[in-house]
Motif scaffolding. Structure first.
Motif, PDB file in Angstrom:
ATOM      1  N   VAL A 132     -21.608   4.559 -31.530  1.00  0.00           N
ATOM      2  CA  VAL A 132     -22.644   5.133 -32.372  1.00  0.00           C
ATOM      3  C   VAL A 132     -22.926   4.176 -33.521  1.00  0.00           C
ATOM      4  N   LEU A 133     -24.173   3.810 -33.730  1.00  0.00           N
ATOM      5  CA  LEU A 133     -24.520   2.809 -34.722  1.00  0.00           C
ATOM      6  C   LEU A 133     -24.689   3.458 -36.086  1.00  0.00           C
ATOM      7  N   THR A 134     -23.587   3.539 -36.808  1.00  0.00           N
ATOM      8  CA  THR A 134     -23.637   4.071 -38.168  1.00  0.00           C
ATOM      9  C   THR A 134     -22.899   3.136 -39.088  1.00  0.00           C
ATOM     10  N   VAL A 135     -23.234   3.181 -40.348  1.00  0.00           N
ATOM     11  CA  VAL A 135     -22.526   2.422 -41.365  1.00  0.00           C
ATOM     12  C   VAL A 135     -21.993   3.412 -42.387  1.00  0.00           C
ATOM     13  N   THR A 136     -20.738   3.238 -42.749  1.00  0.00           N
ATOM     14  CA  THR A 136     -20.112   4.178 -43.661  1.00  0.00           C
ATOM     15  C   THR A 136     -19.341   3.439 -44.734  1.00  0.00           C
ATOM     16  N   SER A 137     -19.194   4.049 -45.886  1.00  0.00           N
ATOM     17  CA  SER A 137     -18.395   3.455 -46.946  1.00  0.00           C
ATOM     18  C   SER A 137     -16.965   3.976 -46.908  1.00  0.00           C
ATOM     19  N   GLY A 138     -16.652   4.829 -45.957  1.00  0.00           N
ATOM     20  CA  GLY A 138     -15.307   5.366 -45.860  1.00  0.00           C
ATOM     21  C   GLY A 138     -14.935   5.616 -44.429  1.00  0.00           C
ATOM     22  N   ALA A 139     -13.784   6.308 -44.224  1.00  0.00           N
ATOM     23  CA  ALA A 139     -13.274   6.513 -42.878  1.00  0.00           C
ATOM     24  C   ALA A 139     -13.866   7.741 -42.205  1.00  0.00           C
ATOM     25  N   GLY A 140     -14.576   8.606 -42.944  1.00  0.00           N
ATOM     26  CA  GLY A 140     -14.973   9.905 -42.422  1.00  0.00           C
ATOM     27  C   GLY A 140     -15.921   9.871 -41.245  1.00  0.00           C
ATOM     28  N   ASP A 141     -16.810   8.878 -41.146  1.00  0.00           N
ATOM     29  CA  ASP A 141     -17.785   8.819 -40.075  1.00  0.00           C
ATOM     30  C   ASP A 141     -17.321   7.992 -38.892  1.00  0.00           C
ATOM     31  N   VAL A 142     -16.107   7.499 -38.943  1.00  0.00           N
ATOM     32  CA  VAL A 142     -15.566   6.629 -37.906  1.00  0.00           C
ATOM     33  C   VAL A 142     -14.452   7.356 -37.167  1.00  0.00           C
ATOM     34  N   LYS A 143     -14.479   7.278 -35.825  1.00  0.00           N
ATOM     35  CA  LYS A 143     -13.479   7.954 -35.013  1.00  0.00           C
ATOM     36  C   LYS A 143     -12.696   6.911 -34.225  1.00  0.00           C
ATOM     37  N   PRO A 144     -11.450   6.612 -34.638  1.00  0.00           N
ATOM     38  CA  PRO A 144     -10.651   5.619 -33.918  1.00  0.00           C
ATOM     39  C   PRO A 144     -10.395   6.032 -32.471  1.00  0.00           C
ATOM     40  N   GLY A 145     -10.072   5.050 -31.650  1.00  0.00           N
ATOM     41  CA  GLY A 145      -9.805   5.334 -30.245  1.00  0.00           C
ATOM     42  C   GLY A 145      -8.712   6.359 -30.052  1.00  0.00           C
ATOM     43  N   ALA A 146      -7.691   6.346 -30.906  1.00  0.00           N
ATOM     44  CA  ALA A 146      -6.571   7.277 -30.771  1.00  0.00           C
ATOM     45  C   ALA A 146      -7.005   8.723 -30.905  1.00  0.00           C
ATOM     46  N   ALA A 147      -8.080   8.974 -31.656  1.00  0.00           N
ATOM     47  CA  ALA A 147      -8.556  10.341 -31.874  1.00  0.00           C
ATOM     48  C   ALA A 147      -9.390  10.851 -30.693  1.00  0.00           C
ATOM     49  N   ARG A 148      -9.625  10.014 -29.698  1.00  0.00           N
ATOM     50  CA  ARG A 148     -10.487  10.382 -28.579  1.00  0.00           C
ATOM     51  C   ARG A 148      -9.647  10.772 -27.358  1.00  0.00           C
ATOM     52  N   ALA A 149      -8.874  11.836 -27.522  1.00  0.00           N
ATOM     53  CA  ALA A 149      -7.962  12.273 -26.460  1.00  0.00           C
ATOM     54  C   ALA A 149      -8.697  12.594 -25.170  1.00  0.00           C
ATOM     55  N   GLU A 150      -9.935  13.058 -25.279  1.00  0.00           N
ATOM     56  CA  GLU A 150     -10.691  13.387 -24.066  1.00  0.00           C
ATOM     57  C   GLU A 150     -10.959  12.153 -23.219  1.00  0.00           C
ATOM     58  N   VAL A 151     -10.904  10.979 -23.846  1.00  0.00           N
ATOM     59  CA  VAL A 151     -11.115   9.731 -23.108  1.00  0.00           C
ATOM     60  C   VAL A 151      -9.810   9.208 -22.526  1.00  0.00           C
ATOM     61  N   TRP A 152      -8.752   9.150 -23.360  1.00  0.00           N
ATOM     62  CA  TRP A 152      -7.532   8.497 -22.895  1.00  0.00           C
ATOM     63  C   TRP A 152      -6.554   9.398 -22.143  1.00  0.00           C
ATOM     64  N   LYS A 153      -6.633  10.718 -22.330  1.00  0.00           N
ATOM     65  CA  LYS A 153      -5.667  11.596 -21.666  1.00  0.00           C
ATOM     66  C   LYS A 153      -5.703  11.452 -20.147  1.00  0.00           C
ATOM     67  N   PRO A 154      -6.884  11.422 -19.509  1.00  0.00           N
ATOM     68  CA  PRO A 154      -6.894  11.252 -18.044  1.00  0.00           C
ATOM     69  C   PRO A 154      -6.279   9.933 -17.586  1.00  0.00           C
ATOM     70  N   MET A 155      -6.348   8.900 -18.408  1.00  0.00           N
ATOM     71  CA  MET A 155      -5.778   7.607 -18.031  1.00  0.00           C
ATOM     72  C   MET A 155      -4.252   7.642 -17.954  1.00  0.00           C
ATOM     73  N   LEU A 156      -3.649   8.552 -18.721  1.00  0.00           N
ATOM     74  CA  LEU A 156      -2.195   8.557 -18.876  1.00  0.00           C
ATOM     75  C   LEU A 156      -1.497   9.622 -18.041  1.00  0.00           C
ATOM     76  N   GLU A 157      -2.244  10.464 -17.374  1.00  0.00           N
ATOM     77  CA  GLU A 157      -1.641  11.550 -16.589  1.00  0.00           C
ATOM     78  C   GLU A 157      -0.769  10.985 -15.470  1.00  0.00           C
ATOM     79  N   GLY A 158       0.434  11.527 -15.366  1.00  0.00           N
ATOM     80  CA  GLY A 158       1.348  11.130 -14.304  1.00  0.00           C
ATOM     81  C   GLY A 158       2.038   9.796 -14.532  1.00  0.00           C
ATOM     82  N   LYS A 159       1.875   9.221 -15.720  1.00  0.00           N
ATOM     83  CA  LYS A 159       2.462   7.912 -16.009  1.00  0.00           C
ATOM     84  C   LYS A 159       3.531   8.013 -17.099  1.00  0.00           C
TER      85      LYS A 159
END
Length: 395
Positions: A20-47
């Motif tokens: 998402v193309l946004t610019v922010t002066s703080g951390a509130g509008d930014v979502k690190p990869g670690a916070a995106r469980a819906e993306v990474w959880k399927p990758m780690l199942e059964g491992k």
């Protein structure tokens, strides 16, 4: 087959979702990869999963990435720790022993014990996939990305998958400084990038993998979970200090330039309330004074107990610091006013930090800041061109 196609043919890379193309002066509008469980959880199942992280791997002030992974049912078997340890309390350069995490009970394999370059075979046998979640600060000599690259190489040799939960680079808008001359490669410089490289951890992983920079030229099976809401122009304020002596954004902005002093006798304020916002030495000209004393994160700071005089940069405008990039002016000033001869002022470690011996010679010869910075430009432009295929986020 063009160069970009060849890179992606040789390197298994998955870059997920849109930025998402946004610019922010703080951390509130930014979502690190670690916070995106819906993306990474399927990758780690059964491992069986290993996690390279530390105190910066957080989702919010009360939730570490390992907590979320365990809550999501991920089978975390091993923790790896970089410099400063898994909980981020050890001094800079302090060797950290392997052990067990008091909170989770999981075993911790230290990658910063003074001897480990690649984990023992029995440690590697205990997991199928490595997750990396570390907050880097964007300087070539900051060791977190070097630890990641060492583990990536170990995983490549052992047939293990690597997944990087990406985080923003607070200096991602800057590319400046000399490119590392590989004859000065060390524990504070492993890959041929400028002193301020402008890459996120995910982008470093992609570039090192694609360019054959991992140990022995191996290639890892690599996936990057990108940050949402981040571009290279984003002014991202870190939610937690990335290491004990970078206590403010001011210190982080100044860190690349002031870190050169670690290769000199001059103090950068370790053992004060505001390290990396000042520099000084006993008897050096300057109206600002400070005395380094033992404190958490600096058990025995350089020049401990000695009154230093020099310069405070605590009130320098962040916009000015950013615009000046990798700024040799501070070292030039201290060298001229320290009263020390060159052979006493410049330690051998200075060359490792600078990534070249040229900078030391330029300062001794009295070259101007402008001339010094101009000498870096060909290397910077070449690097920028080479990194283009690996950029995840718009500039």
């Amino acid at each position: 087959m063009n160069r970009l196609t060849e890179i992606f043919r040789k390197t298994v890379i998955t870059v997920l979702a849109c930025v998402v193309l946004t610019v922010t002066s703080g951390a509130g509008d930014v979502k690190p990869g670690a916070a995106r469980a819906e993306v990474w959880k399927p990758m780690l199942e059964g491992k069986r999963v290993a996690l390279l992280s530390n105190h910066t791997g957080i989702i919010d002030p009360d939730t570490h990435t390992v907590d979320l992974m365990l809550a999501e049912g991920v089978n975390v078997t091993t923790l790896f720790s970089p410099e400063h340890g898994f909980r981020g309390t050890a001094d800079a350069g302090e060797h950290v022993k392997s052990g067990r995490d008091a909170k989770t009970g999981l075993p911790i394999a230290s990658m910063y014990d003074g001897k480990t370059k690649s984990p023992a075979a029995e440690v590697m046998a205990g997991f199928d996939a490595l997750v990396v979640d570390l907050q880097d600060v964007g300087a070539r000599f900051y060791t977190y990305h070097i630890t990641m690259l060492d583990l990536m190489a170990a995983c490549a040799k052992a047939g293990k998958e690597v997944i990087v939960f990406d985080r923003p680079n607070p200096l991602g808008m800057i590319v400046d400084g000399p490119v590392l001359d590989m004859k000065y490669a060390s524990g504070v410089g492993r890959i041929p990038v400028p002193a301020i490289h402008g890459l996120t951890m995910g982008e470093i992983a992609l570039m090192a993998n694609g360019e054959g920079w991992l140990r022995d030229g191996v290639k890892a099976r690599l996936t990057v979970v990108p940050v949402e809401g981040y571009t290279h122009s984003t002014r991202y304020e870190l939610p937690v200090a990335p290491s004990p002596n970078l206590k403010s954004m001011q210190a982080i902005y100044l860190y690349p330039s002031l870190c050169l002093f670690e290769g000199t006798p001059v103090s950068v304020g370790r053992g004060t309330d505001e390290p990396f916002t000042m520099y000084g030495y006993p008897g050096m000209r300057g109206s600002f004074t400070f005395t380094p004393e033992p404190c958490p994160g600096a058990k025995h700071p350089p020049l401990e107990g000695r009154l230093c005089s020099g310069t405070s940069l605590a009130d320098a405008l962040p916009e000015t610091i950013i615009a000046e990039g990798f700024n040799p002016a501070y070292v030039i000033d201290a060298y001229r006013h320290s009263g020390l001869p060159a052979e006493k002022f410049f330690k051998a470690f200075f060359r490792n930090l600078a990534g070249t011996d040229t900078l030391r010679r330029q300062i001794i010869d009295g070259e101007s800041v402008e001339a010094i910075k101009a000498s870096w430009q060909p290397g910077i432009e070449s690097f920028k061109e080479k990194r283009k295929p690996y950029l995840i986020y718009p500039e």
